[in-house]
Design an enzyme around this catalytic site. Structure first.
Site, PDB file in Angstrom:
ATOM      1  N   GLU A 219      43.941  45.924  45.739  1.00  0.00           N
ATOM      2  CA  GLU A 219      45.339  45.468  45.778  1.00  0.00           C
ATOM      3  C   GLU A 219      46.325  46.636  45.881  1.00  0.00           C
ATOM      4  O   GLU A 219      47.279  46.732  45.111  1.00  0.00           O
ATOM      5  CB  GLU A 219      45.646  44.588  44.564  1.00  0.00           C
ATOM      6  CG  GLU A 219      44.940  43.255  44.632  1.00  0.00           C
ATOM      7  CD  GLU A 219      45.416  42.246  43.583  1.00  0.00           C
ATOM      8  OE1 GLU A 219      46.086  42.658  42.631  1.00  0.00           O
ATOM      9  OE2 GLU A 219      45.108  41.062  43.741  1.00  0.00           O
TER      10      GLU A 219
ATOM     11  N   GLU B  15      39.306  37.262  46.008  1.00  0.00           N
ATOM     12  CA  GLU B  15      39.428  36.777  44.625  1.00  0.00           C
ATOM     13  C   GLU B  15      40.034  35.379  44.706  1.00  0.00           C
ATOM     14  O   GLU B  15      41.086  35.196  45.324  1.00  0.00           O
ATOM     15  CB  GLU B  15      40.350  37.685  43.804  1.00  0.00           C
ATOM     16  CG  GLU B  15      39.850  39.108  43.671  1.00  0.00           C
ATOM     17  CD  GLU B  15      40.775  39.975  42.813  1.00  0.00           C
ATOM     18  OE1 GLU B  15      41.632  39.432  42.091  1.00  0.00           O
ATOM     19  OE2 GLU B  15      40.631  41.205  42.870  1.00  0.00           O
TER      20      GLU B  15
HETATM   21  C1  GLA Z   1      44.239  40.904  40.672  1.00  0.00           C
HETATM   22  C2  GLA Z   1      43.249  42.026  40.557  1.00  0.00           C
HETATM   23  C3  GLA Z   1      42.095  41.681  39.677  1.00  0.00           C
HETATM   24  C4  GLA Z   1      42.536  40.981  38.447  1.00  0.00           C
HETATM   25  C5  GLA Z   1      43.293  39.752  38.846  1.00  0.00           C
HETATM   26  C6  GLA Z   1      43.700  38.923  37.649  1.00  0.00           C
HETATM   27  O1  GLA Z   1      44.027  40.037  41.682  1.00  0.00           O
HETATM   28  O2  GLA Z   1      42.776  42.448  41.800  1.00  0.00           O
HETATM   29  O3  GLA Z   1      41.436  42.861  39.351  1.00  0.00           O
HETATM   30  O4  GLA Z   1      43.336  41.838  37.715  1.00  0.00           O
HETATM   31  O5  GLA Z   1      44.434  40.156  39.530  1.00  0.00           O
HETATM   32  O6  GLA Z   1      44.572  39.558  36.837  1.00  0.00           O
END
Ligand code: GLA
Ligand code: ZN
Length: 656
Positions: free
Chosen positions: A142, A300
């Site tokens: 991210e 995710e």
């Molecule tokens: C993001 C991050 C994850 C996790 C999620 C939930 O998407 O990439 O590592 O932290 O948020 O908090």
């Protein structure tokens, strides 16, 4: 469609790994993603690498036929690194260093960060170069277009500005620095926007460049890392996972050197109850598909109630674990990894729920996930089928940044109109591509170009020729306002779009949270707000007039025949029904395919290929509902997704 999970071997005892892997195999999990935060275990001390534990985990999954997505851990350098280079953390806008203790503190422009990132990425990719278990690489995690205010970033910014403009005179002209005696007389005076962000007191042209710079640096980091991975693992596709954050890099450029798009998808665990809010989430999926106009991955995916920095939120209602994953597939994802296999028992995110709870007793959400895995396997046939859209919505990161810098009126948000237009088309059961305003428009019948705010001559030209050649364009207020520098254009609005709109704005009133009625020619009265363009038609036909304020009776929505095409202009930010109305008229007139009479909560997407049409029919509501799709009655339980197939002779013929 492939289903996977995000897994953190470094957070669990080894005895659990095998049990987890066995259960994954039994459940039908095809992929695991690992290691994005594991730097302190991969290089516990400077220059001492340990891949043995990860090898063991990789083997264990590989032995069970589960593919591995490995991540480079560059978002989280270990504490020994910060101890050695205390200034390698990001600097805040007030000049203070970010404190370590959470994650992602590093400044990606700091030379020591680059050196150490390079080494861990090289070691890791060399180590796994020959391992067939590794099916993809995710770099970093991210990554955002952060605003860092350290000296390295200041220097990079100065270089960036120099490189773009060449001379101080050119920068001064582009930024209009004469205002408030801000003209640069030496390059050293080109500084970062310290202490003022997000303040509209700073020069908007300079601020837009600063956002572009931050995006370019994030993208440069992505390209740099991708090149290292590609060199060592040429056969393995590389991606990075993005999300909709405060500081998004320009996704269109970010993915240029990457092999596929991946996106972190956290739709509402408890969807809005009001009809008008439905579909808003699909906008993001359509935007991710639109980045490369190709299938994408969800790296995710929502698996449980969210909570961590915020108090715990509701659990996804029954049906949503399965429904949302299939929704992602319906909109172009071909792989979905759920975040995460099991809820963490340790660390800050222990209340961000995975598929399995702290107890490690698989429950309701896990059972639904297991069912999803079966459905996904059965959907193998639809894999590789295409989502063909007759309609597109244009999006631009310049506009995203510029509207953040100058938020127009009270309550104004760039994404509101694109979302409403999207929702209007989704309500007609249409596939919609959300694409870059830099894209080619051929193949579409309808293009919505909301808020074409920052000047982009090429995009304007494409829209003109698209309409001239018979396309339908829907434009909105705040188009043609700025030049490419983010300075106001000296011409009546909508500036470069005036001829195709067939009307000009004699005055606008940023009414903010006030509202005004808009009356359509059949007597329908709808409400609008935020900003009203008072239109003077010069060739366009008036579809609706204001029914209040001092501009009562003046045109608010127009339609203009331009060349062989049609151009609609929506002059105020209306309620959803206004977009529904204009869009449905435009769609019918343009002869685009749509499904009439869908209940507001039902979303339909069509994938075509292999001689078939797959209709994905999703009931995004907690109520049972029924609808007719292509002459067939379809009943849906709350949050149920049904997939209906039909022969596609036309499509088959078209593909030959
Ligand atoms: C993001 C991050 C994850 C996790 C999620 C939930 O998407 O990439 O590592 O932290 O948020 O908090
Ligand atoms: Zn920095």
């Amino acid at each position: 469609m492939r289903i996977g999970v995000d897994y953190y071997p470094e957070q669990w005892d080894r005895e659990l790994w095998i049990k987890d892997a066995d259960l994954m195999k039994k459940t039908g999990v095809r992929l695991v993603r690992m290691a994005e935060f594991a730097w302190c275990r991969l290089e516990p001390r400077e220059g001492e690498f340990d891949f043995a534990w990860l090898d063991e985990a990789v083997r264990m999954f590989a032995d069970r036929g589960i593919g591995v997505v490995l991540c480079t851990p560059t978002s989280c350098p270990p504490l020994w690194f910060y101890e050695k280079y205390p200034d390698a953390v990001m600097t805040e806008q007030d000049g203070q260093r970010t404190r370590t203790g959470i994650r992602g503190h590093r400044c990606i422009n700091h030379p020591a960060v680059r050196r150490h990132c390079q080494r861990i990425v090289e070691e890791m990719t060399a180590h796994y170069a020959e391992d067939p278990a590794v099916v993809a690489w995710q770099l970093d995690n991210e990554l955002e277009a952060y605003f860092c205010f350290c000296d390295h970033c200041a220097e990079r910014f100065r270089d960036w500005v120099k490189n773009r403009y060449g001379t101080l005179e050119a920068v001064n002209r582009a930024y209009g620095n004469v205002v408030w005696s801000g003209e640069y007389s030496s390059w050293e005076q080109v500084r970062l926007p310290f202490g003022h962000y997000p303040s509209a007191w700073l020069n908007p042209a300079y601020m837009l460049d600063h956002s572009r710079f931050a995006s370019d640096r994030a993208i440069e980091f992505v390209r740099w890392q991708a090149a290292i991975i590609h060199e060592r693992c040429p056969a393995v596709p590389v991606t990075t996972n993005v999300w909709f954050s405060e500081h998004m890099p320009d996704f269109y450029k970010e993915f240029e050197d990457l092999d596929f798009i991946s996106y972190d998808n956290y739709p509402a665990a408890r969807p809005p109850r009001e009809d008008a809010a439905y579909f808003s989430h699909a906008f993001r999926l359509d935007m991710m598909r639109g980045v490369k106009r190709r299938p994408f991955w969800v790296m995710e995916q929502l698996s449980g109630g969210l909570g961590c920095w915020a108090p715990m939120g509701r659990m996804p209602e029954p049906g949503l674990i399965r429904g949302y994953s299939l929704q992602a597939f319906a909109h172009g994802a071909d792989t979905v990894l759920h975040f995460r296999w099991r809820t963490a028992n340790i660390g800050a995110e222990m209340h961000w729920h995975g598929l399995i709870d702290h107890s490690n007793v698989p429950g309701r959400r896990f059972n639904e996930f297991a069912d999803l895995c079966k459905t996904a396997d059965a959907l193998g046939e639809a894999r590789g089928t295409a989502i063909l859209s007759e309609a597109a919505i244009l999006f631009s990161f310049d506009n995203e940044y510029a509207f953040k810098i100058q938020p127009q009126t009270e309550g104004y948000s760039y994404l509101e109109q694109p979302r409403r237009l999207h929702r209007a088309m989704a309500g007609l059961g249409m596939n919609v591509d959300v694409i870059s305003s830099g894209e080619d428009l051929s193949g579409y019948r309808i293009v919505c170009a909301p808020e074409m705010y920052v000047g982009d001559a090429a995009a304007a030209e494409r829209l003109h020729s698209f309409a001239r050649e018979g396309g339908t364009v829907i434009l909105t207020a705040r188009s043609g306002v700025k030049d490419k520098y983010n300075n106001a254009v000296m011409a009546p609005l909508p500036g470069v779009y005036r001829d195709m709109v067939g009307a000009y704005v004699s005055e606008y009133d940023p009414i903010g949270r006030d509202t005004v009625s808009v009356r359509f020619s059949d007597g329908t009265v709808l409400s609008a707000g935020q900003l009203c363009d008072i239109l003077e038609p010069e060739g366009a036909e008036t579809l609706a007039v204001y029914d209040g304020e001092y501009f009562r009776g003046k045109a608010a929505v127009t339609r203009h025949r331009y060349g062989k095409g049609t151009v609609y202009y929506i002059g105020a930010v209306g309620e959803q029904a206004m977009y529904d109305r204009v869009v449905s008229e435009a769609v019918k007139e343009a002869g685009a395919e749509y499904i009439p009479g869908l209940p507001p909560s039902v979303e339909v997407t069509v994938r075509r290929g292999k001689g078939k049409k797959f209709y994905f029919v999703f009931n995004l509501s907690p109520r049972e509902t029924a609808t007719d799709i292509k002459g067939r009655r379809v009943s849906l339980a709350p949050y149920e997704m049904k997939i209906i197939t039909e022969d596609d002779r036309e499509g088959a013929a078209a593909q030959k």
